[in-house]
Scaffold this motif. Structure first.
Motif, PDB file in Angstrom:
ATOM      1  N   GLY A  22      25.920   2.694  -5.908  1.00  0.00           N
ATOM      2  CA  GLY A  22      27.090   2.779  -6.794  1.00  0.00           C
ATOM      3  C   GLY A  22      27.563   4.208  -6.969  1.00  0.00           C
ATOM      4  O   GLY A  22      28.774   4.481  -6.961  1.00  0.00           O
ATOM      5  N   ASN A  23      26.618   5.134  -7.114  1.00  0.00           N
ATOM      6  CA  ASN A  23      26.971   6.558  -7.242  1.00  0.00           C
ATOM      7  C   ASN A  23      27.677   7.060  -5.981  1.00  0.00           C
ATOM      8  O   ASN A  23      28.655   7.805  -6.057  1.00  0.00           O
ATOM      9  N   TYR A  24      27.167   6.630  -4.833  1.00  0.00           N
ATOM     10  CA  TYR A  24      27.772   7.025  -3.563  1.00  0.00           C
ATOM     11  C   TYR A  24      29.207   6.522  -3.470  1.00  0.00           C
ATOM     12  O   TYR A  24      30.127   7.262  -3.111  1.00  0.00           O
ATOM     13  N   LEU A  25      29.400   5.241  -3.779  1.00  0.00           N
ATOM     14  CA  LEU A  25      30.739   4.656  -3.694  1.00  0.00           C
ATOM     15  C   LEU A  25      31.708   5.315  -4.666  1.00  0.00           C
ATOM     16  O   LEU A  25      32.863   5.585  -4.320  1.00  0.00           O
ATOM     17  N   LYS A  26      31.234   5.613  -5.868  1.00  0.00           N
ATOM     18  CA  LYS A  26      32.081   6.288  -6.860  1.00  0.00           C
ATOM     19  C   LYS A  26      32.469   7.674  -6.363  1.00  0.00           C
ATOM     20  O   LYS A  26      33.634   8.084  -6.454  1.00  0.00           O
ATOM     21  N   ILE A  50      34.502  -3.354  -8.800  1.00  0.00           N
ATOM     22  CA  ILE A  50      34.335  -1.934  -8.469  1.00  0.00           C
ATOM     23  C   ILE A  50      33.582  -1.237  -9.607  1.00  0.00           C
ATOM     24  O   ILE A  50      32.633  -0.488  -9.373  1.00  0.00           O
ATOM     25  N   SER A  51      33.999  -1.491 -10.819  1.00  0.00           N
ATOM     26  CA  SER A  51      33.343  -0.909 -11.985  1.00  0.00           C
ATOM     27  C   SER A  51      31.890  -1.334 -12.066  1.00  0.00           C
ATOM     28  O   SER A  51      31.005  -0.530 -12.375  1.00  0.00           O
ATOM     29  N   GLN A  52      31.636  -2.578 -11.761  1.00  0.00           N
ATOM     30  CA  GLN A  52      30.282  -3.119 -11.831  1.00  0.00           C
ATOM     31  C   GLN A  52      29.335  -2.373 -10.900  1.00  0.00           C
ATOM     32  O   GLN A  52      28.267  -1.935 -11.315  1.00  0.00           O
ATOM     33  N   ILE A  53      29.715  -2.184  -9.635  1.00  0.00           N
ATOM     34  CA  ILE A  53      28.835  -1.492  -8.691  1.00  0.00           C
ATOM     35  C   ILE A  53      28.703  -0.017  -9.045  1.00  0.00           C
ATOM     36  O   ILE A  53      27.627   0.555  -8.925  1.00  0.00           O
ATOM     37  N   GLU A  54      29.769   0.603  -9.489  1.00  0.00           N
ATOM     38  CA  GLU A  54      29.688   2.014  -9.863  1.00  0.00           C
ATOM     39  C   GLU A  54      28.801   2.233 -11.076  1.00  0.00           C
ATOM     40  O   GLU A  54      28.270   3.323 -11.270  1.00  0.00           O
ATOM     41  N   ASN A  55      28.621   1.199 -11.890  1.00  0.00           N
ATOM     42  CA  ASN A  55      27.746   1.289 -13.060  1.00  0.00           C
ATOM     43  C   ASN A  55      26.331   0.794 -12.772  1.00  0.00           C
ATOM     44  O   ASN A  55      25.535   0.618 -13.686  1.00  0.00           O
ATOM     45  N   LEU A  64      30.363  -5.427  -1.046  1.00  0.00           N
ATOM     46  CA  LEU A  64      30.001  -4.068  -0.627  1.00  0.00           C
ATOM     47  C   LEU A  64      30.684  -3.720   0.687  1.00  0.00           C
ATOM     48  O   LEU A  64      31.235  -2.623   0.842  1.00  0.00           O
ATOM     49  N   LEU A  65      30.677  -4.653   1.624  1.00  0.00           N
ATOM     50  CA  LEU A  65      31.337  -4.407   2.909  1.00  0.00           C
ATOM     51  C   LEU A  65      32.835  -4.190   2.738  1.00  0.00           C
ATOM     52  O   LEU A  65      33.426  -3.319   3.394  1.00  0.00           O
ATOM     53  N   GLN A  66      33.464  -4.958   1.854  1.00  0.00           N
ATOM     54  CA  GLN A  66      34.894  -4.793   1.609  1.00  0.00           C
ATOM     55  C   GLN A  66      35.177  -3.412   1.020  1.00  0.00           C
ATOM     56  O   GLN A  66      36.174  -2.771   1.377  1.00  0.00           O
ATOM     57  N   ILE A  67      34.321  -2.953   0.126  1.00  0.00           N
ATOM     58  CA  ILE A  67      34.510  -1.629  -0.477  1.00  0.00           C
ATOM     59  C   ILE A  67      34.315  -0.543   0.571  1.00  0.00           C
ATOM     60  O   ILE A  67      35.119   0.398   0.665  1.00  0.00           O
ATOM     61  N   LEU A  68      33.248  -0.652   1.367  1.00  0.00           N
ATOM     62  CA  LEU A  68      33.008   0.342   2.421  1.00  0.00           C
ATOM     63  C   LEU A  68      34.171   0.387   3.405  1.00  0.00           C
ATOM     64  O   LEU A  68      34.585   1.459   3.842  1.00  0.00           O
TER      65      LEU A  68
END
Length: 117
Positions: A22-26, A50-55, A64-68
């Motif tokens: 989450g930190n990496y994605l943020k 998005i908020s959920q993974i970043e937290n 996760l794949l869609q975000i990446l």
């Protein structure tokens, strides 16, 4: 890429690994000057995900794949590449089993006919 390459993933709990992802994605999102809303739209997800993974909360692998993909960071999956390699011993066994010569059957039969009395 992540700044700290000395992370000991083995000693981390699953929750700590999810938090690190989450930190990496943020960090990547902020480096690209994107808001969570912008990223969620380009990833096809809602902003809450998005908020959920970043937290540090778990999300699905598909999300996760869609975000990446939306962050153009699919290359982080390069370590998952698998290639079917054969050991040198197995290769040697296979080479030994290959035919060394091919004989022409019709030529052999013709030779036997010439020797008939």
């Amino acid at each position: 890429m992540m700044g700290n390459t000395n992370i000991n993933w083995v000693q981390m709990s699953d929750a700590a690994i999810v938090q690190q992802i989450g930190n990496y994605l943020k960090h990547e999102r902020q480096q690209q000057h994107k808001t969570q809303a912008q990223l969620s739209e380009s990833a096809g997800l809602n902003r809450w995900t998005i908020s959920q993974i970043e937290n540090g909360e778990s999300i699905s692998l598909t999300s996760l794949l869609q975000i990446l993909r939306a962050l153009d960071r699919l290359h982080v999956l390069d370590n998952f590449e698998y290639s079917d390699e054969i050991s040198p011993l197995e290769y040697a066994k296979l080479k030994k089993q290959q035919r060394q010569r091919v004989r022409n059957k019709t030529a052999q039969e013709g030779e036997n006919e010439d020797w008939e009395w």
